[in-house]
Enzyme design. Structure first.
Site, PDB file in Angstrom:
ATOM      1  N   LYS A 277       0.826  -1.210   0.000  1.00  0.00           N
ATOM      2  CA  LYS A 277       0.000   0.000   0.000  1.00  0.00           C
ATOM      3  C   LYS A 277       0.862   1.262   0.000  1.00  0.00           C
ATOM      4  O   LYS A 277       0.544   2.251  -0.661  1.00  0.00           O
ATOM      5  CB  LYS A 277      -0.940  -0.008   1.204  1.00  0.00           C
ATOM      6  CG  LYS A 277      -2.146  -0.941   1.038  1.00  0.00           C
ATOM      7  CD  LYS A 277      -3.090  -0.807   2.212  1.00  0.00           C
ATOM      8  CE  LYS A 277      -4.410  -1.536   1.968  1.00  0.00           C
ATOM      9  NZ  LYS A 277      -4.259  -2.961   1.706  1.00  0.00           N
TER      10      LYS A 277
ATOM     11  N   GLU B 148      -3.073   7.577   7.623  1.00  0.00           N
ATOM     12  CA  GLU B 148      -3.829   8.444   6.721  1.00  0.00           C
ATOM     13  C   GLU B 148      -4.846   9.269   7.507  1.00  0.00           C
ATOM     14  O   GLU B 148      -5.338   8.823   8.566  1.00  0.00           O
ATOM     15  CB  GLU B 148      -4.583   7.618   5.674  1.00  0.00           C
ATOM     16  CG  GLU B 148      -3.695   6.951   4.653  1.00  0.00           C
ATOM     17  CD  GLU B 148      -4.496   6.182   3.612  1.00  0.00           C
ATOM     18  OE1 GLU B 148      -5.694   5.935   3.851  1.00  0.00           O
ATOM     19  OE2 GLU B 148      -3.927   5.847   2.562  1.00  0.00           O
TER      20      GLU B 148
ATOM     21  N   HIS C 106     -14.936  -3.587   7.829  1.00  0.00           N
ATOM     22  CA  HIS C 106     -14.189  -3.113   6.660  1.00  0.00           C
ATOM     23  C   HIS C 106     -14.335  -4.052   5.459  1.00  0.00           C
ATOM     24  O   HIS C 106     -13.511  -4.034   4.540  1.00  0.00           O
ATOM     25  CB  HIS C 106     -12.703  -2.928   6.984  1.00  0.00           C
ATOM     26  CG  HIS C 106     -12.448  -1.940   8.077  1.00  0.00           C
ATOM     27  ND1 HIS C 106     -12.632  -0.580   7.908  1.00  0.00           N
ATOM     28  CD2 HIS C 106     -12.049  -2.104   9.367  1.00  0.00           C
ATOM     29  CE1 HIS C 106     -12.338   0.041   9.039  1.00  0.00           C
ATOM     30  NE2 HIS C 106     -11.994  -0.855   9.939  1.00  0.00           N
TER      31      HIS C 106
ATOM     32  N   ARG D  21      -7.064  -7.622  -9.897  1.00  0.00           N
ATOM     33  CA  ARG D  21      -7.830  -8.847 -10.185  1.00  0.00           C
ATOM     34  C   ARG D  21      -9.272  -8.466 -10.449  1.00  0.00           C
ATOM     35  O   ARG D  21      -9.657  -7.310 -10.329  1.00  0.00           O
ATOM     36  CB  ARG D  21      -7.763  -9.793  -8.980  1.00  0.00           C
ATOM     37  CG  ARG D  21      -8.212  -9.123  -7.686  1.00  0.00           C
ATOM     38  CD  ARG D  21      -8.269 -10.078  -6.527  1.00  0.00           C
ATOM     39  NE  ARG D  21      -8.380  -9.403  -5.246  1.00  0.00           N
ATOM     40  CZ  ARG D  21      -9.496  -8.882  -4.747  1.00  0.00           C
ATOM     41  NH1 ARG D  21     -10.618  -8.930  -5.447  1.00  0.00           N
ATOM     42  NH2 ARG D  21      -9.519  -8.295  -3.563  1.00  0.00           N
TER      43      ARG D  21
END
Length: 664
Positions: free
Chosen positions: A116, A200, A235, A292
């Site tokens: 990430k 973040e 999530h 994907r």
């Protein structure tokens, strides 16, 4: 184009790929573990290869075994599906080393998006909008906390190698940071073997909107609209829809172009999904790119009329994209609801068990069901507990939502706890109808979503008792047909010096309600405590048409072998008949004991054909949900013939044998 492909996955995605391959004239090879010997994807494929034990790390995650299976069967390409090895760069590289086409992006693209933090740096260089945050290599707690302090709370801690909500924590104040960081690092280490984190800025009311992109090896790239995936638990997505509510053509194009920029920055080829956070002011920020096909791809297919698996196969074979950007047309609105074996009331924890009753809604141009299981299959501890994806489409969001409500109401599952009723409650809330969506939707509206069912307990008991009464009447009718003069076939509930009535003790959870049923001219009078209901009804298999005090409706009941599942538009309710302590062995709810009480397998026949037996004699044994059920003679008589042999699968409600009552 390929002649044969191997699918390195299982369940509904393997079945989904097989369907498209078959339409294109491509042969398919399935792989399976010990737990999936009889799985639907195995029976659907043209060939199947066993690759190991039930745990995925001993089967579906063994790339060398999967490649060996592809080479053994002469497959030219491998479709990885999603999950397992679909984003594994080493597996992609191994496919190329063995001259097998990996139906997905190049190795470099997978590696670029595998971290990430690295992905954020690439996107920053490509001028794709990013959420303010720290993505650096220095992982000292003091640097991470200083970054959080600088950008202001709340912040989100995320494992750089993470996914599925693992290694992720919301931090609302500086006092919580150290504890949250330690917890996120522990979880990241356990899940990915990598405790590196990024920090973040946490948006308080974001929507999760993702763009479906497709690129070919000839330099063409398109985006196929967007999907709103804001409704999540832990999530993880629960309901997705396309297009995103409130999306303007200008914002769609802006996000779509940003998604293509992201794909081109890593020389992408194939199907990919670029995920964004969309804020209330229409600003959007890159989250990650999934290299994907996504679980929720069917909603994009429904609104574009395109088969994305077909696109994958064409692109992997070196052919150009079927459409240019100007050719992409959006038509109508689609929803996808993920049907899980899980307990929403217990923090959505997954459950296991046997799908002893499974009746999905009928498929049409409006309703699609993608699944990898059949009635009688087990949901095991080894794999994701998703039973199916329910996808609906109609001309606009309001109509599509009505379709979804109806389809969820028609979804009948027995034998385990599922999220079907939860989903129906969720989409019935006014905020969802008004598309007031964000990633905190479920927590924000928990009281609305988990409100008690509108179906009153008393009415459930009436409907349960009616089913039992009609089933009993059917049994008595069969007895009367075999010997109309037998007093035991009398169906009037005659009592000396008392009114004629039947009594049923209905158990709903811990509560037991007594229902008295008395025949009237047009139907029956049902009495619960001091409440009397006028009831008429007819039983057609498992379905009942009922009129209660002038209100006509439909429902169905599944006999699960000792317990029953009652299905109405309000959801499913489990109930049981409390038998009187008389010492009698007869089971009045099993239709004379001569029909299968549930889906199962015949284990053994205990008597010979033609045998004369006494009432209560064990005749045969069935097995279901790891439990045995003995079928006994309901009265003295002769076993004329058995309809099944040991080892055969039997559907619940099927007649098991021909039995002639003895006439004395």
């Amino acid at each position: 184009m390929f002649d044969k492909i191997l699918i390195a996955n299982r369940g509904e995605i393997a079945c989904r790929v097989i369907k498209t391959a078959r339409q294109m004239g491509i042969a398919t090879v399935a792989v399976y573990s010990d737990a999936d010997v009889n799985a639907l994807h195995v029976t659907m494929a043209d060939e199947a290869i066993h690759i190991g034990a039930a745990p995925s790390k001993e089967s579906y995650l063994l790339g060398d075994k999967i490649i060996a299976a592809a080479l053994k069967t002469g497959s030219q390409a491998i479709h990885p599906g999603y999950g397992f090895l679909s984003e594994n760069a080493d597996f992609c590289r191994a496919c190329a080393d063995n001259n097998l086409v990996f139906i997905g992006p190049p190795t470099g693209a997978i590696e670029a998006m595998g971290s990430k933090s690295a992905a954020k740096r690439i996107m920053e260089a490509a001028e794709v909008p990013l959420v303010p945050g720290y993505h650096g290599e220095d992982q000292s707690p003091s640097i991470l906390k200083a970054s959080a302090d600088d950008m202001g709370y709340p912040v989100l801690l995320k494992a750089t190698a993470g996914g599925g909500g693992k290694g992720m924590r919301q931090v609302w104040s500086a006092d919580e940071f150290d504890e949250a960081l330690a917890a996120a690092k522990r979880e990241a280490t356990n899940s990915f073997g990598d405790d590196r984190m990024l920090v973040e800025k946490y948006l308080t009311r974001p929507r999760h909107v993702e763009i479906q992109v497709f690129c070919d090896s000839l330099g063409n790239a398109v985006y196929l609209a967007e999907r709103d995936c804001s409704v999540q638990r832990r999530h993880q997505k629960v309901i997705e829809e396309a297009p995103a509510p409130g999306m303007t053509p200008e914002l769609r194009d802006k996000m779509g172009q940003a998604a293509i920029q992201a794909a081109e920055a890593i020389d992408y080829v194939g199907a990919g999904t670029v995920e964004f956070l969309l804020d209330v002011d229409d600003s959007f920020y890159f989250m990650e790119m999934n290299t994907r096909l996504q679980v929720e791809h069917p909603v994009t297919e429904m609104i574009t009329g395109q088969d994305l698996v077909q696109w994958q196969l064409l692109v992997a074979a070196g052919q150009p994209l079927p459409l240019s950007q100007s050719d992409v047309v959006i038509n109508g609105h689609a929803f996808e609801a993920r049907i899980y074996a899980e307990d929403p009331a217990n923090d959505f924890l997954p459950v296991t068990g046997n799908l002893s009753f499974l009746q999905p809604p009928s498929e049409s141009k409006y309703v699609r069901v993608d699944t990898g299981v059949l009635e009688g299959d087990d949901v095991s501890v080894y794999y994701d507990p998703m039973i199916a994806k329910l996808i609906v489409w109609d001309e606009d969001r309001e109509r599509a939502l009505q379709r979804l409500q109806q389809a969820l109401g028609d979804y009948r599952i027995g034998g385990m706890t599922t999220n079907v009723a939860f989903l129906n409650n969720l989409i019935s809330t006014e905020p969802f109808k008004q598309a007031d969506l964000d990633t905190g939707f479920i927590e924000k509206h928990r009281e609305l979503i988990f409100a008690p069912s509108a179906e009153e307990g008393a009415l459930v008991c009436v409907k349960a008792a009616l089913y039992l009464h009609l089933a009993l009447s059917n049994k008595k009718d069969r007895l009367q047909a075999s010997d109309p003069y037998s007093p035991w076939a009398e169906n009037s509930a005659w009592r000396m010096n008392e009114t004629h009535h039947f009594t049923y003790d209905i158990a709903l959870g811990e509560d037991i309600t007594t229902v008295s049923v008395q025949a009237t001219g047009a139907g029956w009078s049902f009495t619960l405590a001091d409440q009397v209901y006028s009831v008429m009804g007819q039983l057609h298999g498992q379905s009942i048409v009922v009129t209660i005090d002038g209100h006509r409706s439909n429902y169905s009941v599944a006999n699960l072998g000792g317990e029953f599942a009652l299905y109405t538009d309000s959801g499913m309710v489990s109930f049981a008949l409390v038998q009187p302590e008389t010492g009698a062995e007869e089971d009045l709810t099993a239709a004379g004991g001569l029909v299968a009480p549930m889906n199962g397998t015949v284990v053994t026949l205990l008597v010979e054909q033609g045998a004369q037996v006494a009432k209560g004699t064990p005749l045969m044994v069935m097995e279901a949900m790891k439990m045995e059920h003995t079928i006994k003679a309901p009265y003295d008589g002769t076993v004329e013939s058995f309809y099944f042999t040991p080892g055969e699968l039997v559907e619940g409600g099927a007649e098991l044998l021909a039995f002639q009552m003895r006439e004395d």
